[in-house]
Design an enzyme around this catalytic site. Sequence first.
Site, PDB file in Angstrom:
ATOM      1  N   ASP A  67       0.824  -1.215   0.000  1.00 25.38           N
ATOM      2  CA  ASP A  67       0.000   0.000   0.000  1.00 25.38           C
ATOM      3  C   ASP A  67       0.857   1.264   0.000  1.00 25.38           C
ATOM      4  O   ASP A  67       2.088   1.204   0.121  1.00 25.38           O
ATOM      5  CB  ASP A  67      -0.957  -0.006   1.206  1.00 25.38           C
ATOM      6  CG  ASP A  67      -0.264  -0.343   2.529  1.00 25.38           C
ATOM      7  OD1 ASP A  67       0.985  -0.298   2.580  1.00 25.38           O
ATOM      8  OD2 ASP A  67      -0.960  -0.644   3.506  1.00 25.38           O
ATOM      9  N   ASN A 137      -7.106  -2.173  14.746  1.00 24.16           N
ATOM     10  CA  ASN A 137      -8.527  -2.373  14.431  1.00 24.16           C
ATOM     11  C   ASN A 137      -8.745  -3.589  13.519  1.00 24.16           C
ATOM     12  O   ASN A 137      -9.830  -3.783  12.989  1.00 24.16           O
ATOM     13  CB  ASN A 137      -9.127  -1.111  13.783  1.00 24.16           C
ATOM     14  CG  ASN A 137      -8.546  -0.822  12.397  1.00 24.16           C
ATOM     15  OD1 ASN A 137      -7.610  -1.502  11.960  1.00 24.16           O
ATOM     16  ND2 ASN A 137      -9.087   0.158  11.710  1.00 24.16           N
ATOM     17  N   HIS A 139      -7.133  -4.213  10.644  1.00 20.91           N
ATOM     18  CA  HIS A 139      -6.929  -4.030   9.201  1.00 20.91           C
ATOM     19  C   HIS A 139      -5.677  -4.752   8.707  1.00 20.91           C
ATOM     20  O   HIS A 139      -4.747  -5.000   9.477  1.00 20.91           O
ATOM     21  CB  HIS A 139      -6.958  -2.550   8.798  1.00 20.91           C
ATOM     22  CG  HIS A 139      -5.756  -1.726   9.114  1.00 20.91           C
ATOM     23  ND1 HIS A 139      -5.817  -0.370   9.324  1.00 20.91           N
ATOM     24  CD2 HIS A 139      -4.440  -2.043   9.252  1.00 20.91           C
ATOM     25  CE1 HIS A 139      -4.614   0.112   9.555  1.00 20.91           C
ATOM     26  NE2 HIS A 139      -3.759  -0.893   9.523  1.00 20.91           N
ATOM     27  N   GLU A 144      -9.598  -1.525   5.640  1.00 19.58           N
ATOM     28  CA  GLU A 144     -10.199  -1.203   6.934  1.00 19.58           C
ATOM     29  C   GLU A 144     -11.427  -2.087   7.178  1.00 19.58           C
ATOM     30  O   GLU A 144     -11.935  -2.717   6.243  1.00 19.58           O
ATOM     31  CB  GLU A 144     -10.600   0.279   6.951  1.00 19.58           C
ATOM     32  CG  GLU A 144      -9.446   1.252   6.720  1.00 19.58           C
ATOM     33  CD  GLU A 144      -8.526   1.420   7.935  1.00 19.58           C
ATOM     34  OE1 GLU A 144      -8.565   0.567   8.857  1.00 19.58           O
ATOM     35  OE2 GLU A 144      -7.745   2.389   7.962  1.00 19.58           O
TER      36      GLU A 144
HETATM   37  C1  GLP Z   1      -0.346   0.690   8.502  1.00 17.10           C
HETATM   38  C2  GLP Z   1       0.009  -0.153   7.297  1.00 17.10           C
HETATM   39  C3  GLP Z   1      -0.269  -1.598   7.563  1.00 17.10           C
HETATM   40  C4  GLP Z   1       0.395  -2.020   8.868  1.00 17.10           C
HETATM   41  C5  GLP Z   1      -0.180  -1.202   9.986  1.00 17.10           C
HETATM   42  C6  GLP Z   1       0.405  -1.548  11.352  1.00 17.10           C
HETATM   43  O1  GLP Z   1      -1.709   0.878   8.615  1.00 17.10           O
HETATM   44  N1  GLP Z   1      -0.688   0.245   6.114  1.00 17.10           N
HETATM   45  O2  GLP Z   1       0.210  -2.368   6.486  1.00 17.10           O
HETATM   46  O3  GLP Z   1       0.187  -3.380   9.094  1.00 17.10           O
HETATM   47  O4  GLP Z   1       0.107   0.152   9.715  1.00 17.10           O
HETATM   48  O5  GLP Z   1       1.557  -0.819  11.551  1.00 17.10           O
HETATM   49  P1  GLP Z   1       2.569  -1.038  12.733  1.00 17.10           P
HETATM   50  O6  GLP Z   1       3.404  -2.208  12.343  1.00 17.10           O
HETATM   51  O7  GLP Z   1       3.354   0.228  12.770  1.00 17.10           O
HETATM   52  O8  GLP Z   1       1.772  -1.278  13.956  1.00 17.10           O
END
Ligand code: GLP
Length: 239
Positions: A67, A137, A139, A144
């Site tokens: 993404d 959440n 995702h 989402e």
């Molecule tokens: C963002 C990314 C996700 C990732 C999430 C969790 O939303 N788009 O791909 O899994 O963050 O991030 P973190 O690893 O910093 O908790």
Amino acid sequence: MRVLVTADYRTLSQTAAELVIKAVRAKADLTLGLPTGSTPLGMYEELVTTYRHQHLDFSQLRTFNLDEYLGLSQDHPKSYHTYMRLHFFEYVNVSTANIHIPDGSPGIDVDAESARYETAIQQAGGIDLLIVGIGANGHIAFNEPGSAFESRTRAVDLAPETIANARQHFRTEAVPLRAITMGIGTILEARRILLLAAGASKAGAVERALRGPVSQSVPASALQLHPHVIAILDEAASR
Ligand code: GLP
């Protein structure tokens, strides 16, 4: 789904990196799906260390990121393009031509970009191994709660909790409200998936994703439908 509970974040990172290294050694032109966020940072460090000390060759590797924020130029300091350069691509011999990250630059035709991205994945023969994190959440990538399990690469609105979380990272800069993301359908077509989750803040999402009902309200629960998923957790995320 196999669930590996590791003692700590370092072991989680080493375990994830070892699985990637094994896959690259078995297939030099592996197609690898890559995440961003804080969780995979340790894994990228381990991969760079192995590249340096054990002559791991990434020259034929093909990569597809999950993404990107919409409205950030590729060289924006907070873009995922920049993240990937600073944490991985700058230090290893992945060929620039083999790196794919959705383009969220200002003014981009996001439908055309999404279609182009899906075609590029198909033309690469699909994704062999995809690594994904999880949001608090539930995702995955930027899918989402409420995202359809058949969804493909597309523009999405970020959930309020995702925007609030990003605010810590963006600080004084404007936080993007939209993103371009692989869909859940795109993710589920990967041949193998590694889910990484670390820290107590992820424990609730992990519990719902791995052991709760399969539901669109928990996007990561879609992974229960996939035959080859390994969830790598640290102890805090597993409780
Ligand atoms: C963002 C990314 C996700 C990732 C999430 C969790 O939303 N788009 O791909 O899994 O963050 O991030 P973190 O690893 O910093 O908790």
